[in-house]
Scaffold this active site. Sequence first.
Site, PDB file in Angstrom:
ATOM      1  N   LYS A   1      -9.092   5.503   5.884  1.00 33.93           N
ATOM      2  CA  LYS A   1      -7.811   4.981   5.395  1.00 33.93           C
ATOM      3  C   LYS A   1      -8.035   3.860   4.392  1.00 33.93           C
ATOM      4  CE  LYS A   1      -4.754   6.309   9.145  1.00 33.93           C
ATOM      5  NZ  LYS A   1      -3.906   5.846  10.251  1.00 33.93           N
TER       6      LYS A   1
ATOM      7  N   ARG B   1     -11.268   8.141  -2.835  1.00 32.99           N
ATOM      8  CA  ARG B   1     -11.629   9.527  -2.559  1.00 32.99           C
ATOM      9  C   ARG B   1     -13.149   9.718  -2.457  1.00 32.99           C
ATOM     10  NH1 ARG B   1      -9.005  13.565  -6.710  1.00 32.99           N
ATOM     11  NH2 ARG B   1      -7.257  12.182  -6.282  1.00 32.99           N
TER      12      ARG B   1
ATOM     13  N   ASP C   1       0.878  -1.158   0.000  1.00 37.07           N
ATOM     14  CA  ASP C   1       0.000   0.000   0.000  1.00 37.07           C
ATOM     15  C   ASP C   1       0.926   1.221   0.000  1.00 37.07           C
ATOM     16  OD1 ASP C   1      -2.323   1.627   0.464  1.00 37.07           O
ATOM     17  OD2 ASP C   1      -1.736   1.727   2.577  1.00 37.07           O
ATOM     18  N   LEU C   2       0.397   2.382  -0.343  1.00 35.30           N
ATOM     19  CA  LEU C   2       1.242   3.583  -0.383  1.00 35.30           C
ATOM     20  C   LEU C   2       1.094   4.455   0.881  1.00 35.30           C
ATOM     21  CD1 LEU C   2       3.066   5.622  -1.978  1.00 35.30           C
ATOM     22  CD2 LEU C   2       0.943   6.595  -2.857  1.00 35.30           C
ATOM     23  N   ASP C   3      -0.105   5.019   1.014  1.00 37.70           N
ATOM     24  CA  ASP C   3      -0.349   5.983   2.093  1.00 37.70           C
ATOM     25  C   ASP C   3      -0.312   5.291   3.448  1.00 37.70           C
ATOM     26  OD1 ASP C   3      -1.034   8.400   0.480  1.00 37.70           O
ATOM     27  OD2 ASP C   3      -2.608   7.096  -0.269  1.00 37.70           O
TER      28      ASP C   3
ATOM     29  N   GLU D   1      -0.095  -3.318   4.567  1.00 41.35           N
ATOM     30  CA  GLU D   1      -1.235  -2.392   4.627  1.00 41.35           C
ATOM     31  C   GLU D   1      -1.366  -1.737   5.996  1.00 41.35           C
ATOM     32  OE1 GLU D   1      -3.865  -0.894   3.679  1.00 41.35           O
ATOM     33  OE2 GLU D   1      -4.010  -1.480   1.599  1.00 41.35           O
ATOM     34  N   ASP D   2      -1.854  -0.506   6.025  1.00 41.57           N
ATOM     35  CA  ASP D   2      -2.111   0.141   7.323  1.00 41.57           C
ATOM     36  C   ASP D   2      -3.600   0.352   7.572  1.00 41.57           C
ATOM     37  OD1 ASP D   2      -2.415   2.139   5.337  1.00 41.57           O
ATOM     38  OD2 ASP D   2      -2.204   3.686   6.871  1.00 41.57           O
TER      39      ASP D   2
ATOM     40  N   LYS E   1     -10.991  -0.832  -2.218  1.00 43.83           N
ATOM     41  CA  LYS E   1     -10.801  -1.679  -1.038  1.00 43.83           C
ATOM     42  C   LYS E   1     -11.989  -1.430  -0.106  1.00 43.83           C
ATOM     43  CE  LYS E   1      -5.802  -0.845  -1.265  1.00 43.83           C
ATOM     44  NZ  LYS E   1      -4.650  -0.140  -0.676  1.00 43.83           N
TER      45      LYS E   1
ATOM     46  N   THR F   1       1.642   9.886   4.279  1.00 41.53           N
ATOM     47  CA  THR F   1       0.706  10.859   3.711  1.00 41.53           C
ATOM     48  C   THR F   1      -0.618  10.836   4.462  1.00 41.53           C
ATOM     49  OG1 THR F   1       0.174   9.141   2.171  1.00 41.53           O
ATOM     50  CG2 THR F   1       1.526  10.946   1.330  1.00 41.53           C
TER      51      THR F   1
ATOM     52  N   SER G   1      -2.459   0.609  -4.411  1.00 39.10           N
ATOM     53  CA  SER G   1      -2.991   1.763  -3.675  1.00 39.10           C
ATOM     54  C   SER G   1      -4.312   2.243  -4.248  1.00 39.10           C
ATOM     55  CB  SER G   1      -1.972   2.905  -3.751  1.00 39.10           C
ATOM     56  OG  SER G   1      -2.540   4.122  -3.334  1.00 39.10           O
ATOM     57  N   ALA G   2      -5.133   2.823  -3.393  1.00 43.36           N
ATOM     58  CA  ALA G   2      -6.409   3.392  -3.842  1.00 43.36           C
ATOM     59  C   ALA G   2      -6.227   4.813  -4.364  1.00 43.36           C
ATOM     60  CB  ALA G   2      -7.396   3.418  -2.684  1.00 43.36           C
ATOM     61  N   SER G   3      -5.026   5.358  -4.200  1.00 43.13           N
ATOM     62  CA  SER G   3      -4.822   6.773  -4.520  1.00 43.13           C
ATOM     63  C   SER G   3      -4.658   7.039  -6.007  1.00 43.13           C
ATOM     64  CB  SER G   3      -3.581   7.286  -3.793  1.00 43.13           C
ATOM     65  OG  SER G   3      -3.290   8.603  -4.205  1.00 43.13           O
TER      66      SER G   3
HETATM   67  C1  G6P Z   1      -5.435   5.912   0.051  1.00 40.36           C
HETATM   68  C2  G6P Z   1      -5.589   6.610   1.384  1.00 40.36           C
HETATM   69  C3  G6P Z   1      -6.943   7.230   1.509  1.00 40.36           C
HETATM   70  C4  G6P Z   1      -7.248   8.082   0.298  1.00 40.36           C
HETATM   71  C5  G6P Z   1      -7.225   7.227  -0.959  1.00 40.36           C
HETATM   72  C6  G6P Z   1      -7.492   8.019  -2.217  1.00 40.36           C
HETATM   73  O1  G6P Z   1      -6.018   4.670   0.120  1.00 40.36           O
HETATM   74  O2  G6P Z   1      -5.359   5.729   2.451  1.00 40.36           O
HETATM   75  O3  G6P Z   1      -6.968   7.987   2.685  1.00 40.36           O
HETATM   76  O4  G6P Z   1      -8.496   8.710   0.414  1.00 40.36           O
HETATM   77  O5  G6P Z   1      -5.955   6.627  -1.054  1.00 40.36           O
HETATM   78  O6  G6P Z   1      -6.414   8.880  -2.436  1.00 40.36           O
HETATM   79  P1  G6P Z   1      -6.383  10.052  -3.469  1.00 40.36           P
HETATM   80  O7  G6P Z   1      -4.957  10.489  -3.441  1.00 40.36           O
HETATM   81  O8  G6P Z   1      -6.779   9.485  -4.792  1.00 40.36           O
HETATM   82  O9  G6P Z   1      -7.347  11.074  -3.008  1.00 40.36           O
HETATM   83 MG    MG Z   2      -2.833   3.113   3.537  1.00 44.93          MG
END
Ligand code: G6P
Ligand code: MG
Length: 217
Positions: free
Chosen positions: A44, A48, A8-10, A168-169, A144, A16, A113-115
């Site tokens: 977490k 978004r 996972d990233l964040d 993962e966190d 997720k 972050t 990652s979901a980001s």
């Molecule tokens: C990660 C973080 C979430 C965040 C999501 C979307 O999973 O843990 O807190 O909302 O990514 O990130 P983004 O950068 O696309 O808004």
């Molecule tokens: Mg995370």
Amino acid sequence: SKKALIFDLDGVIVDTAKYHYKAWKKLANNLGFDFTEEQNELLKGVSRVKSLEILLEIGNVTLSDEEKLKVMNEKNEHYLGFITKMEQDEILEGIPEVLNYLRENKVPFSLGSASKNARLILTQLNLIDLFDAIVDGNDVSKAKPDPEVFLIAADKLKTAPENCIVVEDAIAGIEAANSAQMTSIGIGDKETLGEADIVLSSTAELNIELLEKLLRK
Ligand code: G6P
Ligand code: MG
């Protein structure tokens, strides 16, 4: 069996999570309610859009679709302000060593990652070239705790889900890894991440010794 890792990233590669929290909290405050760190655990790992829905539910606020898009963009602009200033020393403890160890030993690894900001963040931290694959919020249709993000990563790494170890966190991320039949390593506290196969209190505990043990299995 060819083992692989999925990170996972964040909150795993880089902290972050605190910036996401600040940005969501500001939005909540603008909408007239408070948002605690404990409530933030629910966001977490969550996309978004889903995060916004959870936040609005907490504040008991209803917005039109148009307003939702507007506040999500504002939240992201605020967040980007933090992450574009991020330095390499914000990479979490032990992570560079682990990634280098995996590369040296030819153990493939992917981001999961979901980001939608994942590539930007990895580029900013000079880590992007280390990864064999990157799967992020732009590649998935189901967030997720759906296992989609990790299953795509396993596919890109050309290995079976059972051979993958996920770091993962987030509660949602551990659930996703478990339902993908992967080994899950939770970074955080035992209370929150009790569903994980292994829980470590911080990335500093994710050392080479532990990895070697897991890779030998
Ligand atoms: C990660 C973080 C979430 C965040 C999501 C979307 O999973 O843990 O807190 O909302 O990514 O990130 P983004 O950068 O696309 O808004
Ligand atoms: Mg995370």
